[in-house]
Design a protein around this motif. Structure first.
Motif, mmCIF file in Angstrom:
data_model
loop_
_atom_site.group_PDB
_atom_site.id
_atom_site.type_symbol
_atom_site.label_atom_id
_atom_site.label_comp_id
_atom_site.label_asym_id
_atom_site.label_seq_id
_atom_site.Cartn_x
_atom_site.Cartn_y
_atom_site.Cartn_z
ATOM 1 N N PHE A 254 25.015 -33.752 37.339
ATOM 2 C CA PHE A 254 23.701 -34.086 37.863
ATOM 3 C C PHE A 254 22.904 -34.979 36.934
ATOM 4 C CE2 PHE A 254 24.921 -29.875 38.721
ATOM 5 C CZ PHE A 254 24.400 -29.578 40.196
ATOM 6 N N GLU A 255 22.619 -36.271 37.524
ATOM 7 C CA GLU A 255 22.046 -37.197 36.848
ATOM 8 C C GLU A 255 20.461 -37.069 37.256
ATOM 9 O OE1 GLU A 255 23.541 -39.460 34.867
ATOM 10 O OE2 GLU A 255 25.716 -38.913 35.402
ATOM 11 N N THR A 807 20.067 -33.131 46.434
ATOM 12 C CA THR A 807 20.215 -32.334 47.446
ATOM 13 C C THR A 807 21.431 -31.648 47.085
ATOM 14 O OG1 THR A 807 21.039 -33.635 48.941
ATOM 15 C CG2 THR A 807 18.573 -33.360 49.027
ATOM 16 N N LEU A 808 21.387 -30.157 47.171
ATOM 17 C CA LEU A 808 22.543 -29.596 47.091
ATOM 18 C C LEU A 808 23.005 -28.645 48.504
ATOM 19 C CD1 LEU A 808 20.734 -28.990 44.277
ATOM 20 C CD2 LEU A 808 23.023 -28.360 43.487
ATOM 21 N N VAL A 816 27.666 -27.941 45.858
ATOM 22 C CA VAL A 816 28.191 -29.152 45.479
ATOM 23 C C VAL A 816 26.678 -30.175 45.562
ATOM 24 C CG1 VAL A 816 30.549 -29.163 45.981
ATOM 25 C CG2 VAL A 816 28.823 -29.798 47.809
ATOM 26 N N VAL A 817 26.842 -31.365 44.934
ATOM 27 C CA VAL A 817 25.858 -32.310 45.275
ATOM 28 C C VAL A 817 25.751 -32.918 46.569
ATOM 29 C CG1 VAL A 817 24.747 -34.542 44.175
ATOM 30 C CG2 VAL A 817 25.296 -32.670 42.600
ATOM 31 N N GLU A 818 24.973 -32.786 47.197
ATOM 32 C CA GLU A 818 25.073 -33.289 48.699
ATOM 33 C C GLU A 818 24.569 -35.143 48.519
ATOM 34 O OE1 GLU A 818 23.712 -32.068 52.902
ATOM 35 O OE2 GLU A 818 22.212 -31.894 51.232
ATOM 36 N N ALA A 819 23.471 -35.361 47.684
ATOM 37 C CA ALA A 819 23.118 -36.681 47.651
ATOM 38 C C ALA A 819 22.229 -36.649 46.623
ATOM 39 C CB ALA A 819 22.484 -36.966 48.821
ATOM 40 N N THR A 820 22.009 -38.012 45.898
ATOM 41 C CA THR A 820 21.055 -38.024 44.862
ATOM 42 C C THR A 820 20.207 -39.381 45.086
ATOM 43 O OG1 THR A 820 22.464 -39.185 43.464
ATOM 44 C CG2 THR A 820 22.244 -36.935 43.093
ATOM 45 N N ALA A 830 16.595 -38.638 55.056
ATOM 46 C CA ALA A 830 16.727 -37.816 56.167
ATOM 47 C C ALA A 830 16.897 -36.329 55.725
ATOM 48 C CB ALA A 830 17.920 -38.455 56.724
ATOM 49 N N LEU A 831 17.685 -36.223 54.310
ATOM 50 C CA LEU A 831 17.889 -34.738 53.877
ATOM 51 C C LEU A 831 16.698 -34.365 53.402
ATOM 52 C CD1 LEU A 831 21.128 -35.778 51.734
ATOM 53 C CD2 LEU A 831 20.979 -34.202 53.869
#
Length: 855
Positions: A254-255, A807-808, A816-820, A830-831
């Motif tokens: 996670f950044e 988002t996870l 899991v990391v979905e997007a950052t 959108a998320l």
């Protein structure tokens, strides 16, 4: 910026004839993005974009339009071909033959031209508004103001930085319009466009990428994302990244941003787990003593989500310092964090990296108890010196209490024995008349010695004792690597002490054995002499008792009484010369220790009060904190009830004594046997106080009673809240549940600059309050602290403008990391819409149905 495509540029003095030279100059000036805006032409846009293709420089194509009212910048997204911009020029009335003609003016003014640009996907910015042909130079002030309010105008460019306040004054709060600065490729003192002026005036924007999307996102919230002067480098501690190996989040990294981070995702995706993993790695978990139920839930979550041996790595930075903290998870909690890197810059005196963390529901618990709230104050304070002083004073007081208890017991036993003395003296006087004075005197002297020599032997084992366990705390690796030599010196000092104690005890044992042998020999020799006297005395009595009056039996009784008298005299001497003086000295010494303990706790209280004053200033009058000195009597009452158990004193009596007296004063009165003083001070009946004191002495619980003087009657916090500046403050106890949590969160937000980590801060909060208090405060404090929130609140993510959104998602076994990224990125947008609003359809419905309230 302008290029040689602008006809007012002199190619001989400009400083560049090739697009690559312009790109190199921009990179050398440490620019991340440029907008190519030549007068009424897009001729060089494609060429400069091509020249920058192998560099990180973002090139935004654009033009500087000569509207009917002045100059207007039109900027498009990178990659937009020049052909498209030229078509827009034609649409605006600039024929292709006139492209580049600086004197070719449009028929439309600022607002109407900007509308066309916006309709074609561009961004319109009023160029050099405070200079010639600028928007602010239009003489009709009302028209200027109306133009500034037009939504098609995306920003206003100024040359003089002081004009920013004047633009804001013109808007009068009706619109938050961004103000930017650009060099226009002019240098200080130069009247023409020259390449060396590139970057002379620049604008700092906060965006994940300085393309048009990032620029629009920044201009939409200029208070947080646009700066006309270079922002200062952050000085606060920041969690840069978190890496997990093993368990539910195995392999995830996670950044994080140094500003506002928001974790989004469905139930069970791992948001709360990530919060707990950070707290676990930094050894900053919920205190099990303060909030046992929350700690139990956290431990259960970790046990479920981590396998034995899983590791969590947290990378932290502060300025140029970097530190990696690694900790492995085992169910028995056997490991401690491992620190690697610039630990001295990031670790405090406590040996830990400071953060402020709240697990889910923990804010609510802080809101409930005054003592729990004190943890909010202590979290930002180093109270180590007071803890050390307190521990040492309590240790010595408990030692002193054991000694006083022993003396009191011996004195009580002595007094019980001495009650026989008058009767013994009377019987002696009656018997002494039957014998001549010299015989009685001699017999008394031998009896006196008998009381001395009979108990002479059997000295109990003696040992030197000392606190030698303190060195054990320094056997591990040093928290601060450069202090390892000091750890070794501490261990060496304690080793020296242990060796000295052992040597002394061996020597003491040898001496004690020799002394006991000598004392046995002395006792035997005395007994032989006493038996010789006894034979002589028996013979003398037989000569006297010629009439068989039984003098021999009376003599034996006389010996018994004289021996008993001698023992009682010795007891009286011991009482007068040793026990009572020692008790008096021990009591005086105890008072010195008590004063030392009280002064240390007062100093700690002053440290807290200073912190509270600083916090009150930071909270802007919304929340007010006051110190409640020693306001928690629950522990005092529990200890007093335990000591009084079996005394048959009613609970109400003990409650009365507890409420009207302090432990220090109550015990002091006990030692002085001041029953009347306690009765007068507390209102308790004299017989009840007397019964309490007698019970303590009879049951032998003096030591436990004295320990009450060391009780730390915790300071508490009075937290008061007011909704509006003119309202009166309301104590937190009288607030609704959501208001209580809001007050605690405002304290937490104002408290220091350490990373603030909260799992669902919006829990129990009324939606408007999230905006009015939390979001408003977050916007005010941005840039001075890192925030990490697991949240479902649109206010915290959108209104507070999260810089990093993670988002996870998860399946049955792994998260899991979905997007950052941030909201300017379409995928994150959108998320975020899905996780915060339920998706486009429900958001659109709410917008339609509630939109009428916006007008």
């Amino acid at each position: 910026m302008h290029t040689p495509a602008s006809r007012d540029v002199d190619v001989h003095t400009y400083g560049a004839k090739d697009p690559r030279e312009i790109v190199d100059a921009a990179v050398a000036a440490r620019l991340h993005a440029i907008a190519v805006t030549d007068h009424n032409t897009a001729a060089w846009c494609d060429a400069i974009a091509e020249a920058a293709s192998d560099t990180p420089l973002v090139v935004l194509p654009g033009v500087e339009l000569s509207t009917a009212e002045g100059h207007l910048l039109a900027i498009w997204e990178e990659g937009t071909p020049a052909q498209f911009l030229e078509d827009v020029l034609v649409e605006l009335g600039v024929l292709r033959a006139d492209h580049g003609d600086i004197h070719k003016a449009l028929r439309t003014g600022f607002a109407d031209t900007a509308k066309v640009i916006a309709a074609r996907g561009g961004l319109a910015i009023a160029a050099h508004a405070d200079r010639e042909k600028g928007l602010l130079r239009i003489p009709v002030a009302d028209h200027v103001n109306q133009t500034l309010l037009d939504e098609a105008i995306g920003a206003v460019e100024i040359v003089d930085i002081t004009e920013a306040d004047r633009v804001s004054a013109r808007l009068n709060g009706k619109r938050e319009l961004a103000v930017v600065r650009s060099s226009d490729t002019t240098a200080p003192g130069a009247s023409a466009h020259v390449l060396r002026g590139i970057g002379n005036r620049r604008t700092w924007i906060k965006a994940s990428k300085p393309d048009l999307r990032g620029l629009r996102h920044a201009l939409a919230d200029p208070a947080l994302r646009v700066r006309l002067v270079e922002p200062a480098a952050p000085e606060h501690t920041m969690i840069e990244s978190v890496t997990v190996a093993g368990g539910f989040l195995d392999g995830q990294q996670f950044e994080l941003s140094g500003d506002l981070n928001c974790l989004l995702g469905g139930t069970g995706a791992g948001k709360s787990l990530l919060i707990e993993l950070v707290r676990f790695a930094l050894d900053q978990q919920t205190d099990a003593g303060d909030f046992p139920q929350i700690r139990k839930e956290v431990e259960s979550r970790l046990k479920y989500a981590l396998t034995s041996g899983s590791t969590v790595e947290v990378m932290l930075t502060r300025g140029h310092a970097r530190c990696l903290v690694r900790r492995a998870y085992f169910e028995d909690g056997s490991t401690q964090p491992e620190f690697i890197g610039d630990t001295e810059q990031l670790i405090g005196l406590s040996g830990r990296i400071a953060i402020t963390g709240f697990s889910q529901g923990e804010v609510i618990e802080y809101a409930r108890t005054p003592v729990g709230r004190m943890a909010l104050i202590d979290a930002a304070l180093d109270l180590t010196e007071f803890e050390v002083r307190d521990t040492d004073a309590v240790y010595r007081l408990n030692d002193n209490g054991r000694y006083i208890s022993s003396l009191e017991s011996k004195i009580a036993q002595a007094r019980l024995k001495l009650e026989k003395l008058p009767e013994v003296e009377k019987r002696l006087e009656e018997l002494s008349g039957l014998f001549d004075g010299e015989t009685v005197k001699m017999q008394a002297d031998w009896s006196t010695e008998k009381a001395l020599f009979e108990p002479l032997v059997g000295i109990p084992e003696l040992r030197v004792t000392a606190r030698t366990d303190g060195g054990d705390k320094f056997r591990g690796s040093a928290a601060i690597a450069s202090n390892h030599d000091l750890y070794e010196r501490v261990q060496a000092a304690y080793t020296q002490l242990r060796e000295a104690v052992e040597t002394a005890n061996v020597q003491l044992a040898h001496v004690e054995l020799a002394v006991n042998k000598e004392l046995v020999a002395i006792q035997q020799q005395w007994l032989e002499r006493y038996r010789e006297f006894d034979r002589e005395l028996a013979e003398a009595v037989s000569h006297i008792d010629v009439d068989n009056k039984g003098l021999a039996a009376l003599r034996m009784r006389l010996v018994e009484l004289q021996t008993e008298k001698a023992k009682l005299d010795t007891q009286q001497t011991e009482m007068d010369d040793e026990l009572l003086p020692n008790l008096s000295a021990a009591t005086r010494y105890r008072e010195e220790l008590i004063n030392e303990l009280i002064e240390g706790r007062k100093a700690r209280r002053r440290r807290r009060e200073d912190r509270i004053k600083a916090l009150n200033k930071l909270m802007g009058g919304i929340v007010r904190i006051k110190m409640l000195s020693e306001n928690d009597d629950s522990l005092y009452l529990a200890e007093l009830s335990a000591v009084a158990k079996g005394s048959r004193l009613r609970a109400s009596v003990l409650q009365q004594i507890c409420e009207k007296s302090a432990p220090v004063k109550l015990v002091r009165s006990f030692l002085a046997d001041d029953v009347d003083g306690v009765s007068a001070a507390t209102g308790a009946e004299r017989k009840h106080v007397e019964a309490l004191f007698e019970h303590v002495r009879e049951k032998g619980t003096i030591e436990d009673f004295l320990k009450m003087q060391t009780l730390d009657l915790h300071d508490g916090l009075s937290v008061e809240f007011r909704k509006r500046p003119n309202d009166s403050y309301v104590p937190i106890e009288r607030l609704a549940h959501g208001q209580k949590c809001t007050a605690i969160l405002i304290v937490a937000l104002a408290d220091g600059n350490d990373p603030l980590i909260i799992d669902q801060p919006e829990d129990a909060l009324h939606a408007p309050w999230i905006e009015e208090y939390l979001v408003a405060k977050l916007r005010d404090l941005r840039g001075s602290r890192q925030y990490i929130f697991a949240t479902r609140s649109p206010g915290l993510v959108v209104s507070a403008d999260a810089e990093m959104i993670i988002t996870l998602t998860s399946d049955a076994s792994n998260g899991v990391v979905e997007a950052t990224g941030s909201l300017e990125r379409h995928d994150l947008n959108a998320l975020a819409l899905y996780h915060l609003e339920g998706g486009p359809v429900p958001f659109k419905r709410r917008t339609i149905k509630l939109g009428s309230s916006m007008n």
